[in-house]
Scaffold this active site. Structure first.
Site, PDB file in Angstrom:
ATOM      1  N   ARG A  50       0.836  -1.208   0.000  1.00 58.73           N
ATOM      2  CA  ARG A  50       0.000   0.000   0.000  1.00 58.73           C
ATOM      3  C   ARG A  50       0.870   1.258   0.000  1.00 58.73           C
ATOM      4  O   ARG A  50       0.552   2.243  -0.679  1.00 58.73           O
ATOM      5  CB  ARG A  50      -0.966  -0.011   1.190  1.00 58.73           C
ATOM      6  CG  ARG A  50      -1.975   1.129   1.124  1.00 58.73           C
ATOM      7  CD  ARG A  50      -3.076   1.000   2.164  1.00 58.73           C
ATOM      8  NE  ARG A  50      -2.563   1.141   3.512  1.00 58.73           N
ATOM      9  CZ  ARG A  50      -3.285   0.969   4.623  1.00 58.73           C
ATOM     10  NH1 ARG A  50      -4.571   0.632   4.528  1.00 58.73           N
ATOM     11  NH2 ARG A  50      -2.758   1.111   5.814  1.00 58.73           N
ATOM     12  N   LYS A 149      -2.647   7.029   1.051  1.00 65.16           N
ATOM     13  CA  LYS A 149      -2.400   7.302   2.470  1.00 65.16           C
ATOM     14  C   LYS A 149      -1.296   8.353   2.549  1.00 65.16           C
ATOM     15  O   LYS A 149      -0.125   8.063   2.781  1.00 65.16           O
ATOM     16  CB  LYS A 149      -2.012   6.004   3.179  1.00 65.16           C
ATOM     17  CG  LYS A 149      -2.289   6.070   4.665  1.00 65.16           C
ATOM     18  CD  LYS A 149      -2.318   4.705   5.287  1.00 65.16           C
ATOM     19  CE  LYS A 149      -2.170   4.773   6.790  1.00 65.16           C
ATOM     20  NZ  LYS A 149      -3.118   5.646   7.475  1.00 65.16           N
ATOM     21  N   GLU A 182     -15.998   6.675   5.380  1.00 62.19           N
ATOM     22  CA  GLU A 182     -15.198   5.965   6.391  1.00 62.19           C
ATOM     23  C   GLU A 182     -15.133   6.861   7.614  1.00 62.19           C
ATOM     24  O   GLU A 182     -15.812   7.886   7.673  1.00 62.19           O
ATOM     25  CB  GLU A 182     -13.793   5.675   5.847  1.00 62.19           C
ATOM     26  CG  GLU A 182     -13.006   6.911   5.451  1.00 62.19           C
ATOM     27  CD  GLU A 182     -11.578   6.611   4.992  1.00 62.19           C
ATOM     28  OE1 GLU A 182     -11.083   5.498   5.247  1.00 62.19           O
ATOM     29  OE2 GLU A 182     -10.972   7.503   4.383  1.00 62.19           O
TER      30      GLU A 182
HETATM   31  N1  PMP Z   1      -9.174   4.960   6.973  1.00 57.47           N
HETATM   32  C1  PMP Z   1      -8.241   5.900   7.269  1.00 57.47           C
HETATM   33  C2  PMP Z   1      -8.466   7.292   6.837  1.00 57.47           C
HETATM   34  C3  PMP Z   1      -7.098   5.531   7.986  1.00 57.47           C
HETATM   35  O1  PMP Z   1      -6.164   6.443   8.274  1.00 57.47           O
HETATM   36  C4  PMP Z   1      -6.932   4.190   8.402  1.00 57.47           C
HETATM   37  C5  PMP Z   1      -5.733   3.780   9.223  1.00 57.47           C
HETATM   38  N2  PMP Z   1      -4.608   3.621   8.440  1.00 57.47           N
HETATM   39  C6  PMP Z   1      -7.925   3.251   8.061  1.00 57.47           C
HETATM   40  C7  PMP Z   1      -9.028   3.686   7.347  1.00 57.47           C
HETATM   41  C8  PMP Z   1      -7.783   1.803   8.436  1.00 57.47           C
HETATM   42  O2  PMP Z   1      -6.786   1.181   7.672  1.00 57.47           O
HETATM   43  P1  PMP Z   1      -5.905  -0.028   8.233  1.00 57.47           P
HETATM   44  O3  PMP Z   1      -6.838  -1.116   8.593  1.00 57.47           O
HETATM   45  O4  PMP Z   1      -5.010  -0.372   7.097  1.00 57.47           O
HETATM   46  O5  PMP Z   1      -5.167   0.498   9.424  1.00 57.47           O
END
Ligand code: PMP
Length: 294
Positions: A50, A149, A182
């Site tokens: 990622r 990200k 989200e």
């Molecule tokens: N959405 C956002 C905006 C985030 O910052 C995160 C944390 N990285 C997640 C969702 C969850 O992703 P992950 O399960 O990969 O930590």
């Protein structure tokens, strides 16, 4: 504490980057939040994939291979003698001038911070979270894709600040069309009649590593129906169960949304099963940090 910075392990006090770094000046960079459990780094290859995808999307050249980054993560954890940890891996555009142009930045800055994990209070898992819907909309994909990200988290920070002011630990963020995207640092799921629903990434959700694992467990182990579909806050209010997923939060139940009780107000059956299955996986898999970690 030792921090990895551009190829070296340095003391925390010496782990400094330039004020001319475009990561600081413009939020120009990418990152990952990763966890180690019981001497193993959980889903490290997925996080590195990622990270490289995020970097590719912003045309940032990561000055190390995935293999070298993996070794650097392990070396940092070893230097700090950590077995359970939160790992922050950051790649910034590097030092440039005061203009925006990323081409003026010669070399990306890479740093890795490993620390003890600040766990969510147990109460959140026992009783569930209260979340609010933020008035701050998730970034539109055409401007800055939430799939990247990036270090530019101001969109999420503003929503989080709104939640904090209302004593809520998380906020639901809607996209421009008013569909749920989200939360500020977590993905969201609604359970309705034995079906799990989560927003598709194109609706403004990060492709969470935890989200993907939970969908996999639900489909293949618990034999539940899982859908990636857009839904509105109404569907969250009337869901049988609601939960969030994220590296730090793992799987955490939501029992109040905008002052409304979800289901019977207690963490739901599916949520509890998924919490258990997910925890099990964190105990049993991952890249070993120390020799002999099997
Ligand atoms: N959405 C956002 C905006 C985030 O910052 C995160 C944390 N990285 C997640 C969702 C969850 O992703 P992950 O399960 O990969 O930590």
């Amino acid at each position: 504490m030792k921090v990895y910075l551009n190829g070296q392990l340095v003391d925390k006090e010496k782990a400094v980057v330039s004020v001319f770094d475009h990561g600081l000046l413009y939020g120009d960079g990418v990152f990952e939040g990763i966890r180690a459990y019981n001497g193993r780094v959980f889903k490290l290859p997925e996080h590195l994939d990622r990270l490289f995808n995020s970097a590719r999307a912003i045309m940032l050249e990561v000055p190390m291979s995935k293999k070298a980054l993996e070794e650097a993560v392990i070396a940092t954890l070893r230097a700090n003698k950590l077995r359970d940890a939160y790992i922050r891996l950051v790649v910034t555009r590097g030092e440039g001038d005061l203009g925006l142009d990323p081409q003026k930045c010669e070399k990306a800055t890479v740093f890795i911070i490993t620390d003890k994990i600040a766990l969510y209070p147990q109460e959140f898992y026992d009783k569930g979270l209260s979340v609010i819907t933020s008035s701050v909309k998730r970034n539109i994909s055409e401007a800055l894709s939430p799939s990247i990200k990036s270090l530019n988290y101001l969109n999420n920070v503003l929503a989080k600040a709104e939640a904090s002011r209302q004593n809520a630990p998380e906020a639901i963020m809607l996209n421009r069309e008013g569909y749920v995207a989200e939360c500020t640092g977590d993905n969201i799921f609604v359970v309705k009649e034995n079906t799990l629903v989560t927003p598709p990434t194109w609706a403004g959700a990060l492709e969470g590593i935890t989200r993907n694992i939970v969908m996999d467990i639900a489909r293949n182990k618990l034999k539940l129906l899982v859908k990636e579909e857009v839904f509105t806050p109404y569907h969250v209010y009337v869901g049988d169960e609601v939960f969030l997923t994220g590296t730090a939060a793992e799987v955490v139940p939501v029992t109040t949304v905008d002052g409304r009780m979800v289901g019977d107000g207690k963490p739901g059956k599916m949520t509890l099963k998924l919490m258990k299955e997910f925890r099990e996986l964190t105990r049993l898999s991952g890249v070993p940090i120390y020799e002999g970690s099997t």
